[in-house]
Design a protein around this motif. Structure first.
Motif, PDB file in Angstrom:
ATOM      1  N   ALA A 117       0.776   3.975  -3.050  1.00  8.73           N
ATOM      2  CA  ALA A 117       0.608   5.960  -2.590  1.00  8.73           C
ATOM      3  C   ALA A 117       1.700   6.436  -3.352  1.00  8.73           C
ATOM      4  O   ALA A 117       1.626   7.264  -3.866  1.00  8.73           O
ATOM      5  N   THR A 160      -2.829  11.477   0.945  1.00  4.18           N
ATOM      6  CA  THR A 160      -3.557  11.104   1.830  1.00  4.18           C
ATOM      7  C   THR A 160      -3.813   9.666   1.977  1.00  4.18           C
ATOM      8  O   THR A 160      -3.915   9.597   3.201  1.00  4.18           O
ATOM      9  N   SER A 161      -3.417   8.994   0.594  1.00  4.62           N
ATOM     10  CA  SER A 161      -3.433   7.613   1.222  1.00  4.62           C
ATOM     11  C   SER A 161      -1.912   7.122   2.276  1.00  4.62           C
ATOM     12  O   SER A 161      -1.682   6.720   3.189  1.00  4.62           O
ATOM     13  N   ARG A 207       1.084  -1.505  -0.204  1.00  7.37           N
ATOM     14  CA  ARG A 207       0.197  -0.289   0.427  1.00  7.37           C
ATOM     15  C   ARG A 207       0.759   1.549   0.207  1.00  7.37           C
ATOM     16  O   ARG A 207       0.250   2.342  -0.681  1.00  7.37           O
ATOM     17  N   LYS A 238      -3.288   8.240   5.514  1.00  6.66           N
ATOM     18  CA  LYS A 238      -4.138   7.167   6.315  1.00  6.66           C
ATOM     19  C   LYS A 238      -2.819   5.559   6.734  1.00  6.66           C
ATOM     20  O   LYS A 238      -3.343   5.514   7.579  1.00  6.66           O
ATOM     21  N   LEU A 239      -1.969   5.306   6.052  1.00  2.00           N
ATOM     22  CA  LEU A 239      -1.096   4.792   6.525  1.00  2.00           C
ATOM     23  C   LEU A 239      -0.375   4.547   7.855  1.00  2.00           C
ATOM     24  O   LEU A 239       0.233   3.705   8.006  1.00  2.00           O
ATOM     25  N   ASN A 281       0.669   9.786  -3.730  1.00  2.00           N
ATOM     26  CA  ASN A 281      -1.150   9.970  -2.852  1.00  2.00           C
ATOM     27  C   ASN A 281      -0.634  10.465  -1.016  1.00  2.00           C
ATOM     28  O   ASN A 281      -0.612   9.649  -0.725  1.00  2.00           O
TER      29      ASN A 281
END
Length: 195
Positions: free
Chosen positions: A8, A15-16, A4, A19-20, A13
């Motif tokens: 990203a 935002t990703s 992931r 989040k991670l 990204n």
């Protein structure tokens, strides 16, 4: 590297990424410890993802010193690909990465010269002009690399900012200046001589 995080990095990204980091605040630490062939900063620099690269640099500036499987740092990749915005972030957030050498002894300035990235050369030489005199493991200067790869505009730009005129006559490990290497006797030298 976590799949992931890799995705990203590929897309830039942020935002990703956030989040991670919210899910696992040690994800970048594990990436640093994993000794993987590349890290998220390599990918972001290669792709030109300015904001993503800046975020990673703020969180883990030490990732800027890691070499990928080809022996290149993230700043080498950004410089080679002409990603001026990413280069500026490195100079601001990880300024010492400008001196990092790849496996051939090249700094990001050498890499930009070999690729003819004039805008990147301007940023790097403005930030640390003394790097112009650095040589690769073969004794080549940035001027040698511009001529060797036939980048006239890059050569003109560098000649315009050098403070040491002797650099033009500096010899590589084979004893050749930029004007004396037979393979260097290209349109670049003919054009410089004509001016």
């Amino acid at each position: 590297m976590d799949r992931r995080l890799h995705e990203a990095s590929l897309t830039g990204n942020t935002t990703s990424l956030q989040k991670l980091l919210d899910e696992d605040e040690l994800i970048l630490d594990r990436t640093l410890a994993a000794n993987a062939p590349e890290n998220p900063l390599h990918i972001a620099a290669l792709r030109g993802h300015v904001v993503f690269a800046a975020q990673i640099l703020c969180l883990r500036p030490e990732l800027s010193h890691e070499l990928n499987s080809q022996g290149l740092s993230p700043l080498h990749l950004a410089s080679a690909n002409g990603h001026v915005g990413v280069v500026k972030e490195f100079l601001k957030l990880a300024p010492d990465s400008i001196s990092k050498r790849d496996r051939e002894g090249r700094t990001p300035l050498h890499t930009a010269a070999a690729k003819g990235r004039v805008s990147v050369l301007e940023e790097l030489t403005h930030h640390k002009p003394e790097l112009i005199g650095d040589v690769t493991s073969r004794g080549e200067t940035v001027l040698h690399l511009c001529v060797k790869h036939e980048h006239v505009e890059a050569l003109k730009m560098l000649v315009g900012v050098i403070s040491d005129a002797e650099l033009v006559n500096q010899k590589d490990d084979n004893g050749n200046t930029i004007c004396h290497v037979p393979r260097y006797e290209t349109g670049v030298i003919r054009e410089i001589r004509a001016n």
